[in-house]
Design a protein around this motif. Sequence first.
Motif, PDB file in Angstrom:
ATOM      1  N   PHE A   1       6.525 -49.624   1.867  1.00  0.00           N
ATOM      2  CA  PHE A   1       6.568 -49.227   3.275  1.00  0.00           C
ATOM      3  C   PHE A   1       6.233 -50.446   4.129  1.00  0.00           C
ATOM      4  O   PHE A   1       5.157 -51.024   3.966  1.00  0.00           O
ATOM      5  CB  PHE A   1       5.572 -48.085   3.529  1.00  0.00           C
TER       6      PHE A   1
ATOM      7  N   GLY B   1       6.211 -50.677   7.653  1.00  0.00           N
ATOM      8  CA  GLY B   1       5.881 -50.441   9.065  1.00  0.00           C
ATOM      9  C   GLY B   1       4.508 -51.011   9.379  1.00  0.00           C
ATOM     10  O   GLY B   1       3.572 -50.849   8.608  1.00  0.00           O
TER      11      GLY B   1
ATOM     12  N   GLY C   1       5.812 -52.226  14.665  1.00  0.00           N
ATOM     13  CA  GLY C   1       7.118 -51.933  14.065  1.00  0.00           C
ATOM     14  C   GLY C   1       7.231 -52.620  12.721  1.00  0.00           C
ATOM     15  O   GLY C   1       6.225 -53.002  12.111  1.00  0.00           O
ATOM     16  N   SER C   2       8.466 -52.786  12.259  1.00  0.00           N
ATOM     17  CA  SER C   2       8.661 -53.415  10.957  1.00  0.00           C
ATOM     18  C   SER C   2       8.556 -54.928  11.104  1.00  0.00           C
ATOM     19  O   SER C   2       8.203 -55.442  12.164  1.00  0.00           O
ATOM     20  CB  SER C   2      10.025 -53.030  10.389  1.00  0.00           C
TER      21      SER C   2
ATOM     22  N   GLU D   1      11.082 -48.723   2.809  1.00  0.00           N
ATOM     23  CA  GLU D   1      11.077 -47.764   3.925  1.00  0.00           C
ATOM     24  C   GLU D   1      10.525 -48.476   5.148  1.00  0.00           C
ATOM     25  O   GLU D   1       9.666 -49.338   5.026  1.00  0.00           O
ATOM     26  CB  GLU D   1      10.173 -46.558   3.607  1.00  0.00           C
ATOM     27  N   SER D   2      11.020 -48.080   6.323  1.00  0.00           N
ATOM     28  CA  SER D   2      10.646 -48.759   7.554  1.00  0.00           C
ATOM     29  C   SER D   2      11.020 -50.243   7.489  1.00  0.00           C
ATOM     30  O   SER D   2      10.251 -51.116   7.896  1.00  0.00           O
ATOM     31  CB  SER D   2       9.144 -48.590   7.840  1.00  0.00           C
TER      32      SER D   2
ATOM     33  N   PRO E   1      16.739 -48.319   8.421  1.00  0.00           N
ATOM     34  CA  PRO E   1      15.310 -48.395   8.047  1.00  0.00           C
ATOM     35  C   PRO E   1      15.046 -48.165   6.552  1.00  0.00           C
ATOM     36  O   PRO E   1      13.907 -48.275   6.104  1.00  0.00           O
ATOM     37  CB  PRO E   1      14.668 -47.254   8.853  1.00  0.00           C
ATOM     38  N   ARG E   2      16.091 -47.834   5.779  1.00  0.00           N
ATOM     39  CA  ARG E   2      15.881 -47.588   4.343  1.00  0.00           C
ATOM     40  C   ARG E   2      16.835 -48.474   3.545  1.00  0.00           C
ATOM     41  O   ARG E   2      18.049 -48.271   3.566  1.00  0.00           O
ATOM     42  CB  ARG E   2      16.157 -46.109   4.034  1.00  0.00           C
TER      43      ARG E   2
END
Length: 420
Positions: free
Chosen positions: A157, A159, A163-164, A186-187, A214-215
């Motif tokens: 993940f 995030g 944000g990313s 993810e993110s 986002p994935r």
Amino acid sequence: MDKFIIQGGGRLKGEVTVGGSKNSSLPIMAASLLAEGPSRIKGVPGLADIRHTMALLEELGAEVRRDGDAVDIEVHDEADSHARYDLVRKMRASVCVLGPLLAKRKKARVAMPGGCAIGSRPIDLHLRGLRALGADIQLSGGDVVASAKRLRGASVFLGGPFGSTVLGTANVMMAAALAEGTTVIESAACEPEVADLADYLNAMGARVNGAGTPRVVIDGVESLRGAEHTVIPDRIESGTFMVASAVSNGEVTVKNARMDHMMAVVDKLRQIGAIVETSNGGLEVASARRLEPADVTTQPYPGFPTDLQAQLMTLLCLADGNSVITEKVFPDRFMHVAELLRMGANIRKEGPTAIVTGVRKLVGAPVMASDLRASAALVLAGLVADGQTTVQRVYHIDRGYESIERKFAQLGGDVRRAAE
Ligand code: UD1
């Protein structure tokens, strides 16, 4: 050190061609460290940051040659996996050799980038992602020291509080390309530069799906081979010339600018009163009327890019009313405010927000470039100000804009380079 001497006042008119993306070229060149055999990256702009990356790759055992707008890269010696501080210090993006070195050489030592003019810029998400793939990561003497006998696919993940992360996503994607099994990010950052990197990795034999969303799913492969790839056009250079046209009430066609990468910028420019249309091989921006104020919040892609916040602020300084600019990616990125104030702008800063009250004109003054995009904003201000502006420390601009003075001259702008 060079400075720019700018005579303001004219409308910009004509055609300008933007080069390949700096922010695509840097991770793509780093990804070449993953390959067996030669790679050829085309459309690479002639910038200081690119020269630093070439020097870094050479230190890491690659033979690197420029041939026109192409860069040929082939690794001959994998013994040294240390990205030293004197190179990383010059360019934060050097951190994107971490993922490739770890995946290909099983170890990496990369100097921590440290702070920069736009904030503290941590790399915790990069490290979290690589640890999830099984890397052992320690900090030693200011360096990130990473090792892994075998990277294994995992769910990651990415995030963070803002944000990313663009280069964090790039690092994990590159490492996962040679990991055992499947990695799901993810993110993930959705920037077009991330999708461009995935295209290059796939051309090398990687199996990356979903980049640009986002994935991202990466099925690791045993090895990657060198490949040929052309980088996407630079959307920040495109946006800079589009804003320049609007602020000067000009009429400029920005060749190679891609509408699909520029939606947030086009939307904002239209709101401000500019006319933006696709024109053969680019975007045409015209504005012959009063500029409306606008509220702008920077966001990760596809939102309005933080890398165009400063340039848009110059434009809003001349709009007819109050605008609010909120910086959601780098909350401290307002170094240009003090310089614009020296040119007669009316801006009040409150934390990550700037309230810009339009003025009738800006006035030429000596100003100082502080970071890459802030410097571009000052050049735009100089081009529309009354009288002469000198922008000192233009090496910041040279990091990200190729021959900006020549390109503005083509449009009728008077920007001259001189030794400081
Ligand atoms: C890239 C771009 C840069 C652009 C930025 C945001 C390159 C070479 N540079 O930088 O021009 O301004 O994206 O669009 O492509 N963060 C963390 N932890 C991390 C990493 C980032 O908290 O591990 C934070 C940052 O401080 C920032 C935000 O996340 O607030 C976005 O940063 P990130 O996307 O990582 O920027 P870069 O990839 O370094």
